[in-house]
Design a protein around this motif. Structure first.
Motif, mmCIF file in Angstrom:
data_model
loop_
_atom_site.group_PDB
_atom_site.id
_atom_site.type_symbol
_atom_site.label_atom_id
_atom_site.label_comp_id
_atom_site.label_asym_id
_atom_site.label_seq_id
_atom_site.Cartn_x
_atom_site.Cartn_y
_atom_site.Cartn_z
ATOM 1 N N GLU A 307 0.819 -1.229 0.000
ATOM 2 C CA GLU A 307 0.000 0.000 0.000
ATOM 3 C C GLU A 307 0.845 1.268 0.000
ATOM 4 O O GLU A 307 0.440 2.283 -0.528
ATOM 5 C CB GLU A 307 -0.939 0.002 1.223
ATOM 6 N N GLU A 308 2.009 1.198 0.658
ATOM 7 C CA GLU A 308 2.800 2.427 0.806
ATOM 8 C C GLU A 308 4.022 2.461 -0.112
ATOM 9 O O GLU A 308 4.749 3.451 -0.144
ATOM 10 C CB GLU A 308 3.265 2.589 2.266
ATOM 11 N N GLY A 309 4.266 1.375 -0.821
ATOM 12 C CA GLY A 309 5.382 1.336 -1.774
ATOM 13 C C GLY A 309 6.758 1.461 -1.148
ATOM 14 O O GLY A 309 7.693 1.977 -1.767
ATOM 15 N N VAL A 310 6.901 0.990 0.083
ATOM 16 C CA VAL A 310 8.202 1.084 0.758
ATOM 17 C C VAL A 310 9.199 0.116 0.121
ATOM 18 O O VAL A 310 8.854 -1.007 -0.234
ATOM 19 C CB VAL A 310 8.034 0.757 2.270
ATOM 20 N N GLU A 311 10.430 0.593 -0.038
ATOM 21 C CA GLU A 311 11.482 -0.283 -0.586
ATOM 22 C C GLU A 311 12.238 -0.950 0.553
ATOM 23 O O GLU A 311 12.880 -0.272 1.347
ATOM 24 C CB GLU A 311 12.482 0.547 -1.395
ATOM 25 N N VAL A 312 12.124 -2.260 0.628
ATOM 26 C CA VAL A 312 12.856 -2.986 1.673
ATOM 27 C C VAL A 312 14.202 -3.412 1.099
ATOM 28 O O VAL A 312 14.274 -3.997 0.019
ATOM 29 C CB VAL A 312 12.056 -4.219 2.167
ATOM 30 N N ARG A 313 15.263 -3.060 1.790
ATOM 31 C CA ARG A 313 16.627 -3.386 1.341
ATOM 32 C C ARG A 313 17.330 -4.224 2.401
ATOM 33 O O ARG A 313 16.996 -4.160 3.576
ATOM 34 C CB ARG A 313 17.437 -2.099 1.146
ATOM 35 N N GLU A 314 18.354 -4.934 1.927
ATOM 36 C CA GLU A 314 19.151 -5.726 2.879
ATOM 37 C C GLU A 314 20.534 -5.113 3.029
ATOM 38 O O GLU A 314 21.165 -4.751 2.033
ATOM 39 C CB GLU A 314 19.334 -7.153 2.354
ATOM 40 N N PHE A 315 21.009 -5.036 4.273
ATOM 41 C CA PHE A 315 22.401 -4.617 4.487
ATOM 42 C C PHE A 315 23.314 -5.663 3.860
ATOM 43 O O PHE A 315 23.020 -6.866 3.903
ATOM 44 C CB PHE A 315 22.715 -4.550 5.992
ATOM 45 N N SER A 316 24.438 -5.216 3.322
ATOM 46 C CA SER A 316 25.347 -6.183 2.686
ATOM 47 C C SER A 316 26.095 -6.987 3.746
ATOM 48 O O SER A 316 26.331 -6.511 4.861
ATOM 49 C CB SER A 316 26.355 -5.450 1.797
ATOM 50 N N LYS A 317 26.470 -8.180 3.356
ATOM 51 C CA LYS A 317 27.222 -9.072 4.249
ATOM 52 C C LYS A 317 28.554 -8.410 4.634
ATOM 53 O O LYS A 317 28.979 -8.480 5.786
ATOM 54 C CB LYS A 317 27.453 -10.404 3.500
ATOM 55 N N GLU A 318 29.179 -7.735 3.652
ATOM 56 C CA GLU A 318 30.486 -7.084 3.900
ATOM 57 C C GLU A 318 30.339 -6.021 4.992
ATOM 58 O O GLU A 318 31.154 -5.933 5.902
ATOM 59 C CB GLU A 318 31.019 -6.420 2.616
ATOM 60 N N MET A 319 29.281 -5.231 4.894
ATOM 61 C CA MET A 319 29.090 -4.175 5.885
ATOM 62 C C MET A 319 28.818 -4.784 7.264
ATOM 63 O O MET A 319 29.381 -4.352 8.273
ATOM 64 C CB MET A 319 27.936 -3.264 5.471
ATOM 65 N N LEU A 320 27.978 -5.798 7.281
ATOM 66 C CA LEU A 320 27.640 -6.420 8.568
ATOM 67 C C LEU A 320 28.877 -7.044 9.214
ATOM 68 O O LEU A 320 29.035 -6.985 10.436
ATOM 69 C CB LEU A 320 26.529 -7.470 8.380
ATOM 70 N N ASP A 321 29.770 -7.614 8.388
ATOM 71 C CA ASP A 321 30.999 -8.202 8.945
ATOM 72 C C ASP A 321 31.851 -7.128 9.631
ATOM 73 O O ASP A 321 32.421 -7.365 10.694
ATOM 74 C CB ASP A 321 31.818 -8.896 7.847
ATOM 75 N N VAL A 322 31.919 -5.947 9.021
ATOM 76 C CA VAL A 322 32.691 -4.856 9.634
ATOM 77 C C VAL A 322 32.023 -4.418 10.945
ATOM 78 O O VAL A 322 32.694 -4.241 11.972
ATOM 79 C CB VAL A 322 32.818 -3.651 8.661
ATOM 80 N N LEU A 323 30.709 -4.289 10.906
ATOM 81 C CA LEU A 323 29.993 -3.868 12.117
ATOM 82 C C LEU A 323 30.123 -4.910 13.238
ATOM 83 O O LEU A 323 30.190 -4.572 14.413
ATOM 84 C CB LEU A 323 28.514 -3.607 11.813
ATOM 85 N N ARG A 324 30.193 -6.175 12.840
ATOM 86 C CA ARG A 324 30.384 -7.229 13.855
ATOM 87 C C ARG A 324 31.730 -7.048 14.567
ATOM 88 O O ARG A 324 31.827 -7.179 15.780
ATOM 89 C CB ARG A 324 30.331 -8.610 13.194
#
Ligand code: CA
Length: 373
Positions: A307-324
């Motif tokens: 209904e609202e046309g929101v774009e759902v995106r996924e964080f990249s694995k590379e970015m998540l590895d750095v944040l970990r």
């Protein structure tokens, strides 16, 4: 022989009557005794609960009301709890102190709110890249986690109980695409707790914004991004009207655990069967909260996307590895100065390492290979 037989029959009948009536007497004595015991013990405990949520807040305020109903029902009316929203009796974040000093018997919240009192508390709510609901519940229920939680709260005169879990939250709302850690540089985001420290290590700024001010802060550009909970609560906040991208997963809150917390003297003054009622109702809350989150988030994700046309995106694995990596640094800094945090985190991370191998083989394989197809 015939005479002997009928004598035997009469004797048996008499014996049966005697025994039955004796038992009957005994039973009636017992039941009148136990009635007396029940009556004498039928003390009614009138309690107040203060919550850290606005009154009737979806799911979390609702479960506080439900907990009171369940406790009253299970205790056959012996414990009556009147529930107050945050600010009605004491300000939301003073709930812990009010229960600690016995002004109020019971509170509802999440243990990371009390990290300023004792940093170890946040391990019982949410750890970035930590355990999900299923794993955390296992640690708390049978893995020694609950004993450590009790130990952490003991010096504040408080007994904790499970109060439900949100499941994995969403990663948040952003006004630009987040493709790598570089995109976090200079980003002003409402992201509390350890997650905020991680964002700062990535060059962003964790901004403290109260729940009621997030929408306008995002709209006016005071912040560039925010996390909240998941589709159900986020939809009600209207974030889709002021931010374009909705990212997953909520690496910073992989299964936020909520709690009820009871003043220790008030708890210990209850007879054992009523203490057991508090525990049983908390287990019911643990099941209900996740069930309700899953139900509502499914419904509202559909609304947001269709209904609202929101774009759902996924964080990249590379970015998540750095944040970990940043998360591990942040936690090491945190536990380095506090023996109790160290003790709790050692138990937590040891449990996570072991249970994750099992989850990977089963839950993860099922999600990846079966559920998504
Ligand atoms: Ca959150």
């Amino acid at each position: 022989m015939k005479k002997y037989k009928s004598f035997l029959k009469i004797t048996i009948v008499l014996l049966v009557i005697l025994v039955t009536s004796a038992c009957g007497n005994k039973n009636s004595e017992n039941s009148s005794n136990s009635n007396k015991v029940v009556k004498a013990d039928k003390k009614v405990y009138n309690w107040k609960m203060t919550t850290t949520w606005p009154p009737n807040f979806p799911v979390l305020g609702e479960v506080a009301n439900k907990y009171a109903e369940w406790v009253e029902e299970l205790s056959d009316g012996q414990i009556k709890i009147k529930v107050y929203g945050g600010g009605e009796l004491v300000p939301a974040l003073e709930a812990f102190d009010a229960v600690s000093n016995g002004t109020i018997e019971i509170g509802s919240g999440a243990s990371y709110y009390w990290a300023g009192k004792t940093p170890a508390a946040q391990f019982f709510a949410a750890v970035p890249f930590g355990m999900n609901c299923q794993q955390l519940t296992s640690w708390l229920e049978v893995g020694g986690g609950y004993e450590l939680w009790k130990k952490t709260y003991a010096k504040y005169n408080i007994v904790p109980f499970l109060g439900g879990n949100s499941g994995v939250q969403m990663g948040g709302w952003f006004n630009k695409e987040i493709n790598s850690v570089a995109d976090l540089k200079g980003l002003k985001m409402r992201l509390p707790g350890i997650g905020g420290k991680v964002l700062e290590k990535a060059g962003g700024a964790a901004v403290l914004v109260a729940g009621g001010e997030i929408y306008t802060s995002l709209e006016r550009g005071v912040i560039d991004a925010t996390e909240w909970i998941g589709p159900y609560h986020d939809y009600k906040m209207g974030f889709h009207k002021v931010a374009k991208y909705y990212y997953t997963p909520g690496w910073h809150e992989p299964g936020t655990q909520f709690e009820f917390f009871v003043n220790k003297q008030k708890h210990d003054a209850l007879p054992p069967h009523l203490q057991a009622v508090l525990d049983a109702a908390s287990k019911k809350a643990q099941v209900w909260v996740l069930a309700e989150f899953d139900k509502q988030n499914g419904i509202y994700l559909d609304k947001l996307v269709k209904e609202e046309g929101v774009e759902v995106r996924e964080f990249s694995k590379e970015m998540l590895d750095v944040l970990r990596g940043y998360t591990n640094e942040a936690i090491e800094e945190m536990i380095g100065n506090d023996a109790l945090s160290k003790e709790v985190y050692e138990s937590y991370s040891k449990y996570q390492n072991r249970v994750s191998k099992w989850s990977e083989l089963t839950e993860k394989a099922y999600y990846n290979k079966i559920l998504n197809n």
